[in-house]
Motif scaffolding. Structure first.
Motif, PDB file in Angstrom:
ATOM      1  N   LEU B 277      -2.254 -17.380  54.410  1.00 48.26           N
ATOM      2  CA  LEU B 277      -0.776 -17.195  54.449  1.00 48.26           C
ATOM      3  C   LEU B 277      -0.300 -18.800  54.760  1.00 48.26           C
ATOM      4  CD1 LEU B 277       1.465 -15.161  54.829  1.00 48.26           C
ATOM      5  CD2 LEU B 277       1.510 -15.208  57.388  1.00 48.26           C
ATOM      6  N   GLU B 278      -1.055 -19.695  55.262  1.00 48.17           N
ATOM      7  CA  GLU B 278      -0.491 -20.776  55.327  1.00 48.17           C
ATOM      8  C   GLU B 278      -0.323 -21.563  54.133  1.00 48.17           C
ATOM      9  OE1 GLU B 278      -3.174 -23.391  57.853  1.00 48.17           O
ATOM     10  OE2 GLU B 278      -1.991 -25.200  57.131  1.00 48.17           O
ATOM     11  N   ASP B 279      -1.307 -21.213  53.006  1.00 51.16           N
ATOM     12  CA  ASP B 279      -1.310 -21.796  51.903  1.00 51.16           C
ATOM     13  C   ASP B 279      -0.042 -21.427  51.081  1.00 51.16           C
ATOM     14  OD1 ASP B 279      -3.532 -23.350  52.243  1.00 51.16           O
ATOM     15  OD2 ASP B 279      -4.890 -21.705  51.267  1.00 51.16           O
ATOM     16  N   LEU B 280       0.070 -19.997  51.279  1.00 53.73           N
ATOM     17  CA  LEU B 280       1.417 -19.259  50.547  1.00 53.73           C
ATOM     18  C   LEU B 280       2.583 -19.923  51.090  1.00 53.73           C
ATOM     19  CD1 LEU B 280       2.691 -16.895  48.639  1.00 53.73           C
ATOM     20  CD2 LEU B 280       2.583 -15.452  50.626  1.00 53.73           C
ATOM     21  N   PHE B 281       2.762 -20.206  52.311  1.00 55.75           N
ATOM     22  CA  PHE B 281       3.917 -20.408  53.086  1.00 55.75           C
ATOM     23  C   PHE B 281       4.141 -21.974  52.589  1.00 55.75           C
ATOM     24  CE2 PHE B 281       5.982 -22.956  56.321  1.00 55.75           C
ATOM     25  CZ  PHE B 281       7.033 -22.323  56.727  1.00 55.75           C
ATOM     26  N   LEU B 282       3.089 -22.773  52.642  1.00 55.47           N
ATOM     27  CA  LEU B 282       3.195 -24.285  52.048  1.00 55.47           C
ATOM     28  C   LEU B 282       3.540 -24.360  50.769  1.00 55.47           C
ATOM     29  CD1 LEU B 282       0.137 -25.755  54.192  1.00 55.47           C
ATOM     30  CD2 LEU B 282       2.481 -26.168  54.571  1.00 55.47           C
ATOM     31  N   LYS B 283       3.004 -23.539  49.955  1.00 57.86           N
ATOM     32  CA  LYS B 283       3.361 -23.583  48.541  1.00 57.86           C
ATOM     33  C   LYS B 283       4.857 -23.167  48.224  1.00 57.86           C
ATOM     34  CE  LYS B 283       2.067 -21.188  44.143  1.00 57.86           C
ATOM     35  NZ  LYS B 283       1.536 -20.018  43.873  1.00 57.86           N
ATOM     36  N   THR B 284       5.381 -22.146  49.021  1.00 53.30           N
ATOM     37  CA  THR B 284       6.889 -21.615  48.892  1.00 53.30           C
ATOM     38  C   THR B 284       7.642 -22.954  49.125  1.00 53.30           C
ATOM     39  OG1 THR B 284       6.003 -19.414  49.379  1.00 53.30           O
ATOM     40  CG2 THR B 284       8.346 -19.821  49.463  1.00 53.30           C
ATOM     41  N   VAL B 285       7.367 -23.453  50.513  1.00 51.48           N
ATOM     42  CA  VAL B 285       8.213 -24.674  50.938  1.00 51.48           C
ATOM     43  C   VAL B 285       8.273 -25.850  49.904  1.00 51.48           C
ATOM     44  CG1 VAL B 285       8.525 -26.086  52.732  1.00 51.48           C
ATOM     45  CG2 VAL B 285       8.036 -24.106  53.315  1.00 51.48           C
ATOM     46  N   GLN B 286       7.105 -25.902  49.399  1.00 51.82           N
ATOM     47  CA  GLN B 286       6.819 -26.883  48.228  1.00 51.82           C
ATOM     48  C   GLN B 286       7.818 -26.815  47.118  1.00 51.82           C
ATOM     49  OE1 GLN B 286       5.181 -30.018  49.081  1.00 51.82           O
ATOM     50  NE2 GLN B 286       5.784 -30.942  47.026  1.00 51.82           N
ATOM     51  N   GLU B 287       7.762 -25.571  46.630  1.00 50.97           N
ATOM     52  CA  GLU B 287       8.510 -25.119  45.401  1.00 50.97           C
ATOM     53  C   GLU B 287      10.040 -25.062  45.690  1.00 50.97           C
ATOM     54  OE1 GLU B 287       5.215 -22.240  43.140  1.00 50.97           O
ATOM     55  OE2 GLU B 287       7.025 -21.349  44.005  1.00 50.97           O
ATOM     56  N   SER B 288      10.397 -24.999  46.723  1.00 45.02           N
ATOM     57  CA  SER B 288      11.896 -24.764  47.196  1.00 45.02           C
ATOM     58  C   SER B 288      12.443 -26.214  47.248  1.00 45.02           C
ATOM     59  CB  SER B 288      11.990 -24.078  48.644  1.00 45.02           C
ATOM     60  OG  SER B 288      11.579 -22.892  48.560  1.00 45.02           O
ATOM     61  N   GLU B 290      11.057 -28.616  45.585  1.00 42.74           N
ATOM     62  CA  GLU B 290      11.200 -29.240  44.118  1.00 42.74           C
ATOM     63  C   GLU B 290      12.373 -28.559  42.959  1.00 42.74           C
ATOM     64  OE1 GLU B 290       7.281 -28.736  42.864  1.00 42.74           O
ATOM     65  OE2 GLU B 290       6.468 -30.571  44.029  1.00 42.74           O
ATOM     66  N   ARG B 291      12.584 -27.255  43.367  1.00 40.46           N
ATOM     67  CA  ARG B 291      13.502 -26.632  42.689  1.00 40.46           C
ATOM     68  C   ARG B 291      14.675 -25.829  43.414  1.00 40.46           C
ATOM     69  NH1 ARG B 291       9.817 -22.653  39.351  1.00 40.46           N
ATOM     70  NH2 ARG B 291      11.664 -22.256  38.424  1.00 40.46           N
ATOM     71  N   PRO B 292      15.570 -26.641  44.176  1.00 37.82           N
ATOM     72  CA  PRO B 292      16.519 -26.080  44.859  1.00 37.82           C
ATOM     73  C   PRO B 292      17.220 -24.895  44.171  1.00 37.82           C
ATOM     74  CG  PRO B 292      16.690 -28.509  44.854  1.00 37.82           C
ATOM     75  CD  PRO B 292      15.743 -28.013  43.773  1.00 37.82           C
ATOM     76  N   GLY B 293      17.562 -23.726  44.965  1.00 43.17           N
ATOM     77  CA  GLY B 293      18.275 -22.802  44.239  1.00 43.17           C
ATOM     78  C   GLY B 293      17.558 -21.882  43.562  1.00 43.17           C
ATOM     79  N   HIS B 294      16.236 -22.137  43.303  1.00 45.83           N
ATOM     80  CA  HIS B 294      15.323 -21.180  42.636  1.00 45.83           C
ATOM     81  C   HIS B 294      15.014 -20.134  43.557  1.00 45.83           C
ATOM     82  CE1 HIS B 294      12.136 -19.544  39.800  1.00 45.83           C
ATOM     83  NE2 HIS B 294      11.447 -19.709  41.156  1.00 45.83           N
ATOM     84  N   ARG B 295      14.837 -18.686  43.172  1.00 43.35           N
ATOM     85  CA  ARG B 295      14.597 -17.626  43.815  1.00 43.35           C
ATOM     86  C   ARG B 295      13.409 -16.893  43.310  1.00 43.35           C
ATOM     87  NH1 ARG B 295      18.492 -15.266  47.416  1.00 43.35           N
ATOM     88  NH2 ARG B 295      20.444 -16.269  47.643  1.00 43.35           N
ATOM     89  N   THR B 296      12.403 -16.575  44.258  1.00 42.50           N
ATOM     90  CA  THR B 296      11.197 -15.634  43.372  1.00 42.50           C
ATOM     91  C   THR B 296      11.780 -14.105  43.827  1.00 42.50           C
ATOM     92  OG1 THR B 296       9.722 -17.378  44.554  1.00 42.50           O
ATOM     93  CG2 THR B 296       8.973 -15.119  43.692  1.00 42.50           C
TER      94      THR B 296
END
Lengths: 539, 303
Positions: B277-288, B290-296
């Motif tokens: 879960l930690e990896d998933l969380f960090l990946k999500t924050v990192q993407e957010s 880098e790409r502000p406004g992008h939604r999964t």
């Protein structure tokens, strides 16, 4: 407090201090050794040696930078926790004090001036001291409770530095409070008094002499006559006889004269009339200067006394005796080879009496600025404040905040002159060897219950011997407490200033400074030791 | 003090350490630690594990001289625990950051720097370095600590622990109160300290954190040492083998199973590995970032 306290006997005081410190240290070492023997058995000596080594290492490893860091932290803590709100109370006090103490346009009198000065100095004292009681007693216990001290002691900060830092920090804060309040207070006093009455803000510098008496036949006596007054503070000389009150002043020289070469002598005698006499004038007195080495005497003219207010006479340096065609030099002819000036006072009026005590006549040197005396009195408050800080910080190293505050407050109350006198009475004298009348605690109870006269001997048996032994231990404990508790009789400098005097160094400033310094070492060491042996995380 | 045992070059040596808490009358109340013996070697990250009340924090406080041992001996950096001089080379982060709440970040670090007798210029330089290291926002540095969140307080706590560039860092629950980003930063910091050759002693009950950073661990329970050793050795399953490859087709999986069965292997599980879960969380924050406004997740999606 006595307005005219004894001079502090420096050497006996120092010897007493060394004995008390030595005795208490020896007792502490003995108790520590016994405790270690009980807990650790045979290893106690080694452990004790380790402790002493650690203790000494801490003592010699003090870092001034760390001490100042901790002092600064203490100051900032109090400042940011709004301790300086005490200024608001002070400001409110002075904003409205004028309403209650204003003279409503009436002429300012000396008692009013005295009231203003006393009010300001008391207000400063009673706002500063409670603040310091609370801050100094709660500082370390709060840090232990919040565990912020844990982060400090896991750095190279030694317990001694923590205690010193606390003492310095609180002293700095208290000093700031005192400086601000005293400056404001001084301005308030000056502003309250109209410009034409400010001459009443005086700071007389007295040189006090020793007083002796001669009776109506010219014989030396210890005291004058008691005219029936229950208060024996003053004794009286009879008028138109050989009765004299003789003051001997030491250290008199040309520097005792004013710029015009006059010697100012001030007196405030009491009159006792054995008959009505001339009610339109006060009783008369004169001064006689006498030099027994040259066997010469000079008598001044007669002056009326001024009761309750006092009178200052300027004696010129050149004393002319027209009848003999001689002129004496007050300093060269009347000051003896050992620097003493003898002034005799006689009452002129037959069968009338003049009452006097040692403080009723003094040589008045050129006056100091009122501000000098005022700020010397503030210095006295500062010394008391430092004592409070020392006791508070020391108590807080082994007690929780409220208990440490209570202990500090009790010690402060016990430091008063009256309490010391009461303890003297309980002990039965200044030394425990003097014994006491009617016995100690248990013997007194026994005597009260059995209606036994205090002078009657107790029955000789073991029970009474044990009872007297227990009483002796209790009295010894009280005697020890009395030796340890500060004696504040020299600290009340307000009386000097309020009565228009400078604060003397030898009778007040010096003793205060020495007494305060005497408590620095034991308080800091006790605090250090208590903090060192304390488990900060103890549950 | 004489300590028995071979590890004379250890940073921390503990021998038969016991601690009994007593009541007001001196009667034993709780035995928090019982005959603990362990060594912490130079340059390693050592984890003390255990449930609440197992004696981890007591051990650390005994090492720091905040408590006195009932029995046993301690040597820390060659000195006794009671020797204040040892603190010159130690950095300590308490469980809660017990700092002065009326100071701001600069004042806090300056104060602790003064306790190490550091000159003013060095204190200033070191404070800036550490505040950057713990990623405390510049605008927060002049605010009093009482206005800080728990995570920010923790960061300043870490900074004060490192003010003296210590050889031994003792961290009590270092990731307590941190969000996953802060948690990751903390773990990176611990690994970075290890790289610099520092010795780290940490205690925690967050096992994943310990597993990620510790070389060796000791597990305490009821004040007694139950397990001690290298993390990888302790966790290695001795009677199982793991093969990790890129994604296989069903045919390839069947072939691999056939080969393994031929060699007598008992296949326990064939599955796709999952990220934690930690990896998933960090990946999500990192993407957010880098790409502000992008939604999964599409807008309006409720579940």
């Amino acid at each position: 407090m006595s307005f005219d306290p004894d001079l502090m006997p420096l050497v006996p005081a120092l010897r007493h201090w060394l004995i008390v410190i030595g005795g208490l240290s020896a007792a502490a070492i003995l108790v520590s050794l016994l405790s270690m023997l009980v807990i650790h058995g045979g290893k106690c000596l080694q452990l004790f040696a380790d402790e002493v080594q650690g203790f000494l290492t801490d003592l010699v490893s003090i870092s001034i930078r760390r001490v100042f860091a901790l002092a600064k932290l203490t100051f900032m803590e109090a400042y940011r926790r709004k301790a300086l709100l005490v200024f608001v109370v002070f400001a409110l006090l002075f904003m409205f004090a004028g309403w209650f103490m204003g003279n409503d346009g009436e002429e300012i009198t000396k008692p009013t001036v005295k009231l203003y000065i006393s009010f300001v100095l008391r207000a400063i004292t009673w706002l500063t001291l409670p603040l310091m009681f609370i801050l100094s007693s709660f500082g370390i216990p709060e840090e232990i409770r919040l565990r912020s001290l844990h982060t400090v002691v896991t750095k190279p900060a030694r317990r001694l530095e923590i205690v010193l830092g606390r003492v310095l920090g609180f002293t700095a804060l208290g000093s700031l409070v005192l400086v601000v309040m005293s400056v404001v207070g001084w301005i308030w006093i000056v502003r309250q008094i109209p410009a034409d009455a400010r001459s009443m803000l005086i700071c007389r510098v007295p040189v006090r002499g020793n007083l002796s008496f001669k009776d109506r036949n010219g014989q030396d006596v210890e005291k004058g006559i008691n005219v029936g007054d229950i208060n024996e503070f003053r004794s009286y000389i009879e008028g138109a006889t050989k009765a004299r009150a003789i003051w001997t002043f030491s250290g008199i020289g040309e520097n005792s004269l004013d710029s015009e070469g006059n010697l100012h002598i001030e007196n405030q005698f009491m009159a006792f009339r054995s008959y009505k006499g001339d009610m339109n004038r006060q009783l008369l007195f004169d001064y006689q200067f006498r030099n027994p080495e040259k066997n010469i005497t000079y008598t001044t003219q007669a002056w009326p006394i001024v009761e309750k207010r006092g009178v200052t006479k300027a004696i010129p340096r050149k004393l002319e005796v027209p009848s003999e065609g001689k002129t004496y030099d007050l300093i060269k002819d009347f000051v003896t080879s050992d620097g003493n000036l003898i002034v005799e006072v006689s009452c002129i009026d037959r069968e009338q009496y003049l009452g006097m005590a040692r403080i009723d006549l003094f040589i008045r040197l050129p006056d100091q600025n009122f501000a000098v005396g005022f700020f010397k009195a503030v210095f006295g408050i500062e010394m008391i404040m430092i004592l409070v800080v020392l006791m508070g910080v020391c108590a807080s190293t082994f007690l929780k905040g409220p208990i440490a505050t209570a202990l500090t407050f009790i010690l402060f109350i016990l430091s008063g002159e009256d309490t010391h006198k009461f303890m003297d009475q309980l002990i039965g004298g200044k030394s425990i060897k003097d014994g006491w009348q009617g016995g100690g605690f248990f013997e007194s109870i026994y005597r009260i219950v059995t209606h036994m006269n205090p002078t009657t001997d107790l029955p000789a048996n073991y029970a009474f011997t044990i009872m007297q032994g227990v009483d002796w231990v209790l009295t010894f404990f009280l005697w020890t407490c009395k030796q340890v508790i500060p004696h504040l009789k020299y600290f009340n400098m307000q009386e000097y200033v309020a009565n228009g005097f400078d604060v003397p160094f030898d009778q007040s400033l010096g003793p205060c400074l020495l007494i305060t310094l005497a408590y620095v070492l034991p308080c800091v060491l006790l605090g250090f030791f208590a903090l060192r042996i304390r488990e900060l995380e103890s549950k | 003090m004489s300590l028995s045992g071979p590890s004379t070059d250890s940073v921390i040596q503990i021998r038969n350490l016991s601690k009994v808490y007593r009541d007001f009358w001196g009667r034993p109340k709780v035995k928090a630690l019982n005959a603990l013996t362990l060594d912490v070697r130079p340059g390693e990250v050592f984890g003390l594990l255990g449930p609440n009340g197992s004696g981890k924090t007591t051990t650390m406080k005994l090492l720091l001289g905040l408590l006195f041992p009932t029995e046993g001996e301690i040597k820390i950096l060659g000195k006794s625990a009671a020797d204040v001089g040892k603190n010159e080379r130690i950095g300590y982060l308490p469980e809660e950051s017990y700092l002065y709440r009326f100071l701001n970040a600069y004042e806090t670090l300056d104060f602790y720097g003064r306790l190490f007798d550091m000159p003013a210029a060095k204190r200033k330089e070191r404070s800036e370095q550490l505040l950057d290291l713990v990623k405390l926002a510049p605008q927060a540095r002049h605010r009093q600590l009482k206005e800080y969140s728990k995570g920010m307080t923790r960061r300043i706590g870490v900074a004060q622990a490192l003010i003296n560039d210590p050889d031994l860092v003792m961290l009590d629950e270092p990731t307590s109160g941190l969000d996953p980003l802060g948690n990751r930063d903390m773990k990176d910091l611990i690994l970075d300290l290890k790289k610099q050759g520092k010795t780290v002693l940490m205690c925690s009950h967050l096992l994943a954190d310990v597993q990620d950073v510790c070389d060796r661990i000791a597990i305490l329970y009821g004040g007694e040492l139950k397990v001690m050793g290298r993390v990888d050795e302790l966790l290695k399953a001795q009677d199982e083998t793991q093969i990790l490859s890129s994604k296989l087709s069903p045919e390839a999986i069947r072939d691999v199973e056939a080969v393994l069965k031929k060699h007598g292997a008992n296949i326990l599980k064939v599955d796709q590995p999952t990220a934690n879960l930690e990896d998933l969380f960090l990946k999500t924050v990192q993407e957010s970032r880098e790409r502000p406004g992008h939604r999964t997740v599409k807008e309006g999606t409720a579940s």
